[in-house]
Design a protein around this motif. Structure first.
Motif, PDB file in Angstrom:
ATOM      1  N   GLN A  68      -3.313 -14.175 -48.314  1.00  0.00           N
ATOM      2  CA  GLN A  68      -3.239 -14.560 -46.903  1.00  0.00           C
ATOM      3  C   GLN A  68      -2.487 -15.874 -46.728  1.00  0.00           C
ATOM      4  N   PRO A  72       0.719 -15.208 -44.029  1.00  0.00           N
ATOM      5  CA  PRO A  72      -0.184 -15.391 -42.880  1.00  0.00           C
ATOM      6  C   PRO A  72       0.181 -14.493 -41.694  1.00  0.00           C
ATOM      7  N   GLY A  73       1.453 -14.116 -41.570  1.00  0.00           N
ATOM      8  CA  GLY A  73       1.839 -13.245 -40.472  1.00  0.00           C
ATOM      9  C   GLY A  73       1.335 -11.828 -40.649  1.00  0.00           C
ATOM     10  N   PRO A  76      -3.471 -12.087 -40.877  1.00  0.00           N
ATOM     11  CA  PRO A  76      -4.047 -13.178 -40.072  1.00  0.00           C
ATOM     12  C   PRO A  76      -5.419 -13.586 -40.614  1.00  0.00           C
ATOM     13  N   GLN A  78      -8.132 -14.759 -39.247  1.00  0.00           N
ATOM     14  CA  GLN A  78      -9.312 -14.268 -38.532  1.00  0.00           C
ATOM     15  C   GLN A  78      -9.627 -12.827 -38.914  1.00  0.00           C
TER      16      GLN A  78
END
Length: 208
Positions: A68, A72-73, A76, A78
């Protein structure tokens, strides 16, 4: 002990230096390998203590959090965190164990600890001057460990945290923090152009 530390440091330097310089996927694979091995050992230690965290899940969640940090794209935070919490809870409840919630908490806690914390090495490497930041972190840690070891053996009298690390002393800790502060002050000015004061404060945090 000293000989073992020197040999270990030399071997690790070779194994880590090439992927760290290359960056990208080679460095991600290196951090993933470290995280996977750490999670595997952690889960095995818990099993020896009578707990039953899911070993494959502990390793998998660790690797996902490391990935991650690199993507990160695509992953995500969360979403990854939600799936990790819910997925590991369902897996723990599915198995017929006497303490499923304890096993879930221990397994998830370890995966978060290794995955999220090691993911920061990936984030550091992706910064501008990422190799410099990695060097400051790694060499400051080495300075703290070496300073604490030598000072603790020579002058250590007052236990620091007997319950968890009976051989650690306040004298060793303070010497390690000072060594880390000095290393970061010198390396920060040389590698990144930050002021010695900023480097020293960073080193003290690393030592802590």
């Amino acid at each position: 002990m000293l000989r073992t530390r020197i040999i270990s440091a030399a071997v690790l330097l070779v194994l880590v230096a090439v992927p760290a310089i290359l960056g990208g996927l080679p460095f991600l694979l290196l951090i993933g390998l470290i995280g996977g091995l750490a999670a595997w050992e952690y889960a095995n230690l818990l099993r020896q203590g009578g707990h039953h965290p899911s070993l494959p899940l502990c390793v998998l969640i660790t690797l996902i959090f490391i990935a991650q940090a690199y993507w990160p794209g695509i992953l995500p935070l969360q979403l990854v965190l939600t799936l990790a919490v819910a997925g590991t809870l369902l897996a723990a409840l599915w198995h017929n164990r006497p303490e499923p919630i304890t096993d879930w908490a221990l397994g998830l806690g370890g995966a978060l600890y290794f995955g999220v914390m090691l993911g920061h090495f990936v984030l550091l490497r992706n910064l501008n001057q990422g190799v410099g930041w990695l060097l400051i972190g790694a060499l400051s840690i080495f300075a703290a460990d070496s300073g604490a070891y030598f000072a603790g053996r020579a002058f250590g009298r007052h236990p620091w945290w007997p319950r968890h690390s009976p051989k650690k002393t306040w004298e060793g800790y303070l010497a390690g923090a000072a060594a880390s502060g000095l290393a970061a002050a010198l390396l920060g000015a040389w590698l990144l152009g930050i002021s010695p004061v900023e480097g020293a404060l960073l080193g003290l945090l690393i030592g802590l």
